[in-house]
Design an enzyme around this catalytic site. Structure first.
Site, PDB file in Angstrom:
ATOM      1  N   ASP A  70      31.608  25.898 -25.792  1.00 20.21           N
ATOM      2  CA  ASP A  70      32.757  25.759 -26.693  1.00 20.21           C
ATOM      3  C   ASP A  70      33.232  24.314 -26.777  1.00 20.21           C
ATOM      4  OD1 ASP A  70      33.794  25.574 -24.126  1.00 20.21           O
ATOM      5  OD2 ASP A  70      34.959  27.414 -24.244  1.00 20.21           O
ATOM      6  N   GLU A 145      39.087  34.839 -27.131  1.00 19.44           N
ATOM      7  CA  GLU A 145      40.388  35.304 -26.659  1.00 19.44           C
ATOM      8  C   GLU A 145      40.488  36.826 -26.817  1.00 19.44           C
ATOM      9  OE1 GLU A 145      41.895  33.196 -25.080  1.00 19.44           O
ATOM     10  OE2 GLU A 145      42.450  31.374 -26.136  1.00 19.44           O
TER      11      GLU A 145
END
Ligand code: GLP
Length: 243
Positions: A70, A145
């Site tokens: 990421d 998330e």
């Protein structure tokens, strides 16, 4: 506990050394393989140990291809807070991973196009031999998330408030933490042949228990790892409190 291979260590130092053993073992058996990297405070000690092993000539990293999980968005790779900078300074530059073999998600133009390109690049090469992972206090892996679904592929994500708060420790001012990121999806992560999950500290103990032994749910993204057939977990005593 399911099919996990679990190493319980006493403290962060032991966790770093044990993780470095597992990861360097994977690199030694596939010196020209593709490997997945993570940032955050958890793997820092392991990277230090890997640099030491590399300096002693015990493991070579110059043949590997690297894909990172990421990156913040938007952020310049030269920004000291970027994951590109982290990887260069704490690992890639120190062990000689060639620039052409370092892949970190990022958006130069349209993030959607760049996410698709990242997936294409991953798909066109060999599968990731071993993906390093940490876990967020909210159960995120990469920057996936908690949400209603498991995101499949590399995508742009708005960071959870709790993530912004946790990561504020790396920034001068909390307001400087980017609000978005580009991350491999849970599906992308699950494609790796092996996963090395590193978890340290009591603050992660509860979420680790939920992820490994609770229901498989996108509300705890790391719970997807229960469906992976080859996960090695290295924890310290504090993180293993409820296991
Ligand atoms: C970060 C990263 C994750 C990392 C996690 C935990 O935001 N995106 O890849 O695993 O959060 O970070 P730390 O190791 O600093 O607790």
């Amino acid at each position: 506990m399911k099919n996990f291979r679990l190493f319980k260590t006493n403290d962060y130092e032991e966790l770093s050394i044990q993780s470095a053993r597992v990861f360097s073992g994977a690199v030694l058996s596939k010196p020209n393989g593709t490997f997945g990297f993570a940032t955050g405070s958890t793997p820092e000690g392991m990277y230090k140990e890997l640099v030491r092993l590399s300096n002693e000539g015990l493991v070579l990293f110059s043949g590997i291809t690297a894909f990172n999980l990421d990156e913040y968005y938007p952020i310049a790779p030269s920004d000291e807070q970027s994951y590109s900078y982290f990887m260069a300074k704490k690992f890639f530059d120190l062990v000689g991973v060639p620039l052409s073999k370092r892949n970190i998600p990022g958006a130069n133009n349209d993030p959607k196009i760049d996410c698709d390109l990242y997936e294409e690049k991953l798909a066109s090469g060999d599968l990731i031999e071993m993906q390093i992972l940490g876990i967020g206090t909210n159960g995120h892996i990469g920057f996936n998330e908690p949400s209603d679904t498991f995101p499949g592929r590399t995508h742009l994500v708005r960071l959870a408030e709790s993530t912004i708060k946790s990561n504020a420790k790396f920034f001068k001012h909390p307001a400087d933490v980017p609000k978005s990121a580009i991350t491999m999806g849970v599906g992308t992560i699950m494609m790796a042949k092996r996963i090395l999950l590193m978890v340290s500290g009591e603050a992660k103990a509860e979420i680790l228990r939920d992820a490994l032994t609770g229901p498989i749910t996108p509300l705890v993204p790391a719970s997807a790892l229960q469906l992976h057939r080859n996960v090695t977990i290295v924890v310290d005593k504090a993180a293993a409190k409820y296991l």
